[in-house]
Design a protein around this motif. Structure first.
Motif, PDB file in Angstrom:
ATOM      1  N   ARG A 185      28.362   5.197  -0.157  1.00  0.00           N
ATOM      2  CA  ARG A 185      27.086   6.266  -0.530  1.00  0.00           C
ATOM      3  C   ARG A 185      25.972   5.947   0.487  1.00  0.00           C
ATOM      4  NH1 ARG A 185      22.367   7.323  -2.112  1.00  0.00           N
ATOM      5  NH2 ARG A 185      21.906   5.435  -2.883  1.00  0.00           N
ATOM      6  N   ARG A 186      25.670   4.565   0.176  1.00  0.00           N
ATOM      7  CA  ARG A 186      24.532   4.087   1.203  1.00  0.00           C
ATOM      8  C   ARG A 186      24.748   4.021   2.694  1.00  0.00           C
ATOM      9  NH1 ARG A 186      22.671  -1.271  -2.428  1.00  0.00           N
ATOM     10  NH2 ARG A 186      22.329  -0.039  -4.489  1.00  0.00           N
ATOM     11  N   VAL A 187      26.137   3.843   2.974  1.00  0.00           N
ATOM     12  CA  VAL A 187      26.494   3.748   4.251  1.00  0.00           C
ATOM     13  C   VAL A 187      26.349   5.149   4.896  1.00  0.00           C
ATOM     14  CG1 VAL A 187      28.649   3.424   6.241  1.00  0.00           C
ATOM     15  CG2 VAL A 187      27.981   1.722   4.201  1.00  0.00           C
ATOM     16  N   VAL A 188      26.952   6.298   3.991  1.00  0.00           N
ATOM     17  CA  VAL A 188      26.920   7.414   4.498  1.00  0.00           C
ATOM     18  C   VAL A 188      25.558   8.137   4.683  1.00  0.00           C
ATOM     19  CG1 VAL A 188      27.420  10.004   3.561  1.00  0.00           C
ATOM     20  CG2 VAL A 188      29.200   8.387   3.287  1.00  0.00           C
ATOM     21  N   GLU A 189      24.396   7.697   3.693  1.00  0.00           N
ATOM     22  CA  GLU A 189      23.340   8.193   3.751  1.00  0.00           C
ATOM     23  C   GLU A 189      22.393   7.478   4.997  1.00  0.00           C
ATOM     24  OE1 GLU A 189      19.762   8.043   0.487  1.00  0.00           O
ATOM     25  OE2 GLU A 189      20.067   5.876   1.168  1.00  0.00           O
ATOM     26  N   ARG A 190      22.690   6.259   5.307  1.00  0.00           N
ATOM     27  CA  ARG A 190      22.099   5.740   6.588  1.00  0.00           C
ATOM     28  C   ARG A 190      22.835   6.398   7.966  1.00  0.00           C
ATOM     29  NH1 ARG A 190      18.034   4.351   9.252  1.00  0.00           N
ATOM     30  NH2 ARG A 190      18.507   2.721  11.140  1.00  0.00           N
ATOM     31  N   ARG A 191      24.187   6.661   7.908  1.00  0.00           N
ATOM     32  CA  ARG A 191      24.677   7.224   8.875  1.00  0.00           C
ATOM     33  C   ARG A 191      24.197   8.641   9.163  1.00  0.00           C
ATOM     34  NH1 ARG A 191      28.503  10.944   9.197  1.00  0.00           N
ATOM     35  NH2 ARG A 191      29.421  10.444   7.174  1.00  0.00           N
ATOM     36  N   THR A 192      23.891   9.459   7.987  1.00  0.00           N
ATOM     37  CA  THR A 192      23.183  10.635   8.144  1.00  0.00           C
ATOM     38  C   THR A 192      21.874  10.725   8.615  1.00  0.00           C
ATOM     39  OG1 THR A 192      24.830  11.349   6.357  1.00  0.00           O
ATOM     40  CG2 THR A 192      22.861  12.810   6.603  1.00  0.00           C
ATOM     41  N   GLU A 193      21.126   9.573   8.139  1.00  0.00           N
ATOM     42  CA  GLU A 193      19.777   9.643   8.654  1.00  0.00           C
ATOM     43  C   GLU A 193      19.616   9.270  10.210  1.00  0.00           C
ATOM     44  OE1 GLU A 193      18.061   5.991   6.674  1.00  0.00           O
ATOM     45  OE2 GLU A 193      17.878   6.941   4.957  1.00  0.00           O
ATOM     46  N   LEU A 194      20.690   8.676  10.616  1.00  0.00           N
ATOM     47  CA  LEU A 194      20.752   8.598  12.091  1.00  0.00           C
ATOM     48  C   LEU A 194      21.059   9.671  12.979  1.00  0.00           C
ATOM     49  CD1 LEU A 194      21.912   4.719  12.042  1.00  0.00           C
ATOM     50  CD2 LEU A 194      19.789   5.648  12.501  1.00  0.00           C
ATOM     51  N   GLY A 195      21.902  10.662  12.162  1.00  0.00           N
ATOM     52  CA  GLY A 195      22.479  11.782  12.778  1.00  0.00           C
ATOM     53  C   GLY A 195      23.762  11.557  13.196  1.00  0.00           C
ATOM     54  N   LEU A 196      24.409  10.548  13.103  1.00  0.00           N
ATOM     55  CA  LEU A 196      25.837  10.047  13.718  1.00  0.00           C
ATOM     56  C   LEU A 196      27.237  10.768  13.006  1.00  0.00           C
ATOM     57  CD1 LEU A 196      24.962   6.421  13.980  1.00  0.00           C
ATOM     58  CD2 LEU A 196      24.854   8.104  15.645  1.00  0.00           C
ATOM     59  N   THR A 197      28.054  11.144  13.496  1.00  0.00           N
ATOM     60  CA  THR A 197      29.538  11.671  13.035  1.00  0.00           C
ATOM     61  C   THR A 197      29.997  10.221  12.551  1.00  0.00           C
ATOM     62  OG1 THR A 197      30.415  11.408  15.176  1.00  0.00           O
ATOM     63  CG2 THR A 197      29.537  13.474  14.573  1.00  0.00           C
ATOM     64  N   GLN A 198      30.815  10.740  11.866  1.00  0.00           N
ATOM     65  CA  GLN A 198      31.734   9.212  11.213  1.00  0.00           C
ATOM     66  C   GLN A 198      32.242   8.558  12.574  1.00  0.00           C
ATOM     67  OE1 GLN A 198      34.997   9.861   8.658  1.00  0.00           O
ATOM     68  NE2 GLN A 198      33.779   9.256   6.891  1.00  0.00           N
ATOM     69  N   GLU A 199      32.829   9.304  13.362  1.00  0.00           N
ATOM     70  CA  GLU A 199      33.444   8.962  14.720  1.00  0.00           C
ATOM     71  C   GLU A 199      32.444   8.175  15.439  1.00  0.00           C
ATOM     72  OE1 GLU A 199      33.678  11.917  13.665  1.00  0.00           O
ATOM     73  OE2 GLU A 199      35.794  12.161  12.990  1.00  0.00           O
ATOM     74  N   LYS A 200      31.242   8.782  15.950  1.00  0.00           N
ATOM     75  CA  LYS A 200      30.550   7.936  16.736  1.00  0.00           C
ATOM     76  C   LYS A 200      29.805   6.565  15.899  1.00  0.00           C
ATOM     77  CE  LYS A 200      27.526   7.082  20.176  1.00  0.00           C
ATOM     78  NZ  LYS A 200      28.124   6.485  21.197  1.00  0.00           N
ATOM     79  N   ALA A 201      29.558   6.949  14.639  1.00  0.00           N
ATOM     80  CA  ALA A 201      29.190   5.580  14.019  1.00  0.00           C
ATOM     81  C   ALA A 201      30.219   4.292  13.872  1.00  0.00           C
ATOM     82  CB  ALA A 201      28.885   5.815  12.466  1.00  0.00           C
ATOM     83  N   ALA A 202      31.533   4.779  13.859  1.00  0.00           N
ATOM     84  CA  ALA A 202      32.548   3.871  13.872  1.00  0.00           C
ATOM     85  C   ALA A 202      32.699   3.137  15.264  1.00  0.00           C
ATOM     86  CB  ALA A 202      33.765   4.501  13.721  1.00  0.00           C
ATOM     87  N   GLU A 203      32.517   3.973  16.205  1.00  0.00           N
ATOM     88  CA  GLU A 203      32.344   3.452  17.590  1.00  0.00           C
ATOM     89  C   GLU A 203      31.180   2.300  17.573  1.00  0.00           C
ATOM     90  OE1 GLU A 203      31.138   5.075  21.909  1.00  0.00           O
ATOM     91  OE2 GLU A 203      32.299   6.270  20.580  1.00  0.00           O
ATOM     92  N   LEU A 204      30.124   2.676  17.039  1.00  0.00           N
ATOM     93  CA  LEU A 204      29.018   1.945  17.327  1.00  0.00           C
ATOM     94  C   LEU A 204      29.177   0.461  16.334  1.00  0.00           C
ATOM     95  CD1 LEU A 204      26.032   4.364  16.934  1.00  0.00           C
ATOM     96  CD2 LEU A 204      26.769   2.975  18.894  1.00  0.00           C
ATOM     97  N   ILE A 205      29.975   0.662  15.344  1.00  0.00           N
ATOM     98  CA  ILE A 205      30.433  -0.349  14.435  1.00  0.00           C
ATOM     99  C   ILE A 205      31.369  -1.317  14.944  1.00  0.00           C
ATOM    100  CG2 ILE A 205      31.062  -1.215  12.265  1.00  0.00           C
ATOM    101  CD1 ILE A 205      29.790   1.559  11.313  1.00  0.00           C
ATOM    102  N   GLY A 206      32.290  -0.644  15.690  1.00  0.00           N
ATOM    103  CA  GLY A 206      33.523  -1.472  16.093  1.00  0.00           C
ATOM    104  C   GLY A 206      34.695  -1.361  15.400  1.00  0.00           C
ATOM    105  N   VAL A 207      34.833  -0.152  14.576  1.00  0.00           N
ATOM    106  CA  VAL A 207      36.084  -0.040  13.517  1.00  0.00           C
ATOM    107  C   VAL A 207      36.323   1.409  13.614  1.00  0.00           C
ATOM    108  CG1 VAL A 207      34.762  -1.669  11.539  1.00  0.00           C
ATOM    109  CG2 VAL A 207      34.522   0.875  11.577  1.00  0.00           C
ATOM    110  N   HIS A 208      37.573   1.562  13.311  1.00  0.00           N
ATOM    111  CA  HIS A 208      38.393   2.750  13.535  1.00  0.00           C
ATOM    112  C   HIS A 208      37.606   3.629  12.602  1.00  0.00           C
ATOM    113  CE1 HIS A 208      41.755   5.922  13.496  1.00  0.00           C
ATOM    114  NE2 HIS A 208      41.748   5.462  14.494  1.00  0.00           N
ATOM    115  N   TRP A 209      37.583   5.090  12.980  1.00  0.00           N
ATOM    116  CA  TRP A 209      36.877   6.150  11.984  1.00  0.00           C
ATOM    117  C   TRP A 209      37.527   6.095  10.941  1.00  0.00           C
ATOM    118  CZ3 TRP A 209      39.246  10.568  10.447  1.00  0.00           C
ATOM    119  CH2 TRP A 209      40.425  10.914  11.118  1.00  0.00           C
TER     120      TRP A 209
END
Length: 85
Positions: free
Chosen positions: A19-43
């Protein structure tokens, strides 16, 4: 409606972490795919983390925090304690 057991979070701790990860990703306005790319993991991995379906290693907690530009402590602080039986 309660999801089938295979779709339930592993624990309250993994649910809250996700839930915390989703909250932060949403705060940044990132899709799951874009966030995964920035993190270096598969979506799909990130999706499992967000649903509490992955028991995340310390290394991946640090990668997630770095990719989402947040202190790792904020993601794990005061997570529910998992009982050991």
């Amino acid at each position: 409606m309660v999801p089938p057991p295979s779709q339930s979070p592993i624990s309250e701790a993994t649910r809250e972490f996700g839930r915390r990860v989703v909250e932060r990703r949403t705060e940044l306005g990132l899709t799951q795919e874009k966030a995964a790319e920035l993190i270096g993991v598969h979506w799909t991995y990130l999706g499992q983390v967000e649903r509490g379906r992955r028991n995340v290693t310390l290394l991946n907690i640090l990668k997630i925090a770095a990719g989402l530009d947040i202190d790792a402590g904020r993601l794990v602080r005061e997570l529910p304690v998992v009982s050991v039986e």
